[in-house]
Design an enzyme around this catalytic site. Structure first.
Site, mmCIF file in Angstrom:
data_model
loop_
_atom_site.group_PDB
_atom_site.id
_atom_site.type_symbol
_atom_site.label_atom_id
_atom_site.label_comp_id
_atom_site.label_asym_id
_atom_site.label_seq_id
_atom_site.Cartn_x
_atom_site.Cartn_y
_atom_site.Cartn_z
ATOM 1 N N CYS A 1 -13.917 2.873 6.536
ATOM 2 C CA CYS A 1 -12.609 2.773 5.868
ATOM 3 C C CYS A 1 -12.621 3.465 4.509
ATOM 4 O O CYS A 1 -11.586 3.903 4.017
ATOM 5 C CB CYS A 1 -12.226 1.318 5.614
ATOM 6 S SG CYS A 1 -12.269 0.240 7.017
ATOM 7 N N ARG B 1 0.807 -1.226 0.000
ATOM 8 C CA ARG B 1 0.000 0.000 0.000
ATOM 9 C C ARG B 1 0.842 1.280 0.000
ATOM 10 O O ARG B 1 0.282 2.379 -0.070
ATOM 11 C CB ARG B 1 -0.963 0.009 1.211
ATOM 12 C CG ARG B 1 -2.001 -1.106 1.161
ATOM 13 C CD ARG B 1 -3.176 -0.829 2.098
ATOM 14 N NE ARG B 1 -3.955 0.339 1.693
ATOM 15 C CZ ARG B 1 -4.979 0.836 2.385
ATOM 16 N NH1 ARG B 1 -5.347 0.259 3.512
ATOM 17 N NH2 ARG B 1 -5.631 1.910 1.959
ATOM 18 N N HIS C 1 -7.229 -2.064 12.812
ATOM 19 C CA HIS C 1 -7.285 -0.602 12.738
ATOM 20 C C HIS C 1 -8.284 -0.132 13.790
ATOM 21 O O HIS C 1 -9.286 -0.813 14.036
ATOM 22 C CB HIS C 1 -7.821 -0.129 11.371
ATOM 23 C CG HIS C 1 -6.794 0.034 10.294
ATOM 24 N ND1 HIS C 1 -7.040 -0.328 8.988
ATOM 25 C CD2 HIS C 1 -5.543 0.564 10.303
ATOM 26 C CE1 HIS C 1 -5.973 -0.046 8.248
ATOM 27 N NE2 HIS C 1 -5.053 0.493 9.018
HETATM 28 N N1 ARG Z 1 -7.173 -4.299 2.827
HETATM 29 C C1 ARG Z 1 -6.970 -3.059 3.516
HETATM 30 C C2 ARG Z 1 -5.759 -3.152 4.411
HETATM 31 O O1 ARG Z 1 -5.530 -4.191 4.964
HETATM 32 C C3 ARG Z 1 -8.186 -2.685 4.292
HETATM 33 C C4 ARG Z 1 -8.063 -1.337 4.932
HETATM 34 C C5 ARG Z 1 -9.246 -0.977 5.768
HETATM 35 N N2 ARG Z 1 -9.137 0.335 6.214
HETATM 36 C C6 ARG Z 1 -9.472 0.773 7.430
HETATM 37 N N3 ARG Z 1 -9.481 2.031 7.644
HETATM 38 N N4 ARG Z 1 -9.751 -0.056 8.396
HETATM 39 O O2 ARG Z 1 -5.016 -2.218 4.590
#
Ligand code: ARG
Length: 261
Positions: A256, A86, A162
């Site tokens: 998210c 990311r 998160h």
């Molecule tokens: N697949 C993403 C990750 O693992 C999902 C992010 C979800 N975002 C959040 N704000 N909880 O980073």
């Protein structure tokens, strides 16, 4: 007019695994777009201004704009993503914010920080989760730049990686949260700062009830949770639930995908 930053899922997919929810279940892309459009529609009905950023083709998680950074006024502290998958999102978001006239800040590389996935800014305070994605150094630096009192909350359960998966502030003194996601000292701090804490059971928490977007007394929640809807109802909140099945395959849902800017 309040504003949100959203990213239409033109290239959303689950092609790697960086959290326990990402187990490679295939994404129905048309359905994902339909679900996202329904979310966008709710913001428009609420009278919220919707700003969009185009998704980069090779950044499947860019739809989760909450992770772009943490915004206060005209300042944005951009994310330093933990996982390489990311990390390039930061450039795209930095460009968007600069073009939109924001003052952007980058943290030193050694810190991890994932923006509003892990932070909630409210009345001079920054509630911040750490331990899985953001680290203590990252949230400390971000709070300093934004001149906020930091309330660090250690996260302890890998499924709730998160802060926005296990905590949702509903107003000055009310929040819903999943107690099983926090360390004992984090639970103590939550009790100190928030008088009306509504605990979720594991069923509602696992359906991502905390990943709701709040606007005044309106709550936009992933579909499924029931007990908590009753709790919110008696407190005068109006809950709308939306199916976000495709995004849950990536470990994310409505909050998210939303960044208040
Ligand atoms: N697949 C993403 C990750 O693992 C999902 C992010 C979800 N975002 C959040 N704000 N909880 O980073």
């Amino acid at each position: 007019m309040p504003k949100v930053l959203l990213c239409p899922p033109t290239a959303f997919d689950v092609v790697y695994s960086i959290n326990p929810w990402m187990c490679g279940e295939s994404v129905n892309k048309r359905l994902a777009m339909a679900q996202w459009l329904r979310m966008e529609d709710v913001f428009r009905q609420w009278g919220v201004s919707v700003q969009v950023i185009d998704q980069e083709q090779d950044l499947p998680d860019m739809v989760f704009t909450a992770n772009a950074g943490t915004v206060r006024g005209n300042k944005v502290v951009l994310s330093n993503f933990k996982f390489p998958e990311r990390q390039r999102e930061t450039e795209a978001y930095e460009k968007w914010f600069k073009d939109a006239g924001y003052e952007t800040y980058r943290l030193p590389k050694k810190y991890n920080f994932e923006g509003c996935g892990d932070t909630v800014v409210h009345e001079g305070k920054m509630f911040a989760g750490y331990g899985w994605r953001s680290d203590l150094g990252g949230i400390r630096r971000a709070a300093k730049i934004l001149d906020l009192e930091l309330i660090p909350l250690k996260l302890s359960h890998p499924n709730f990686y998160h802060l926005d998966t296990c905590f949702c502030l509903l107003g000055r003194s009310t929040a819903m949260y999943y107690p099983g996601a926090f360390s004992p000292s984090a639970l103590k701090k939550l009790r100190q700062h928030i008088p009306d804490l509504i605990p979720l059971d594991v069923t509602d928490a696992t359906m991502f009830a905390c990943n709701s977007v709040v606007y005044g007394n309106k709550v936009l929640m992933p579909s499924g949770p029931q007990k908590i809807v009753h709790e919110l109802d008696i407190r005068g909140y109006e809950v709308t639930q939306l199916n976000t099945s495709e995004f849950l395959k990536s470990g994310g849902s409505l909050q998210c995908m939303t960044l208040w800017i």
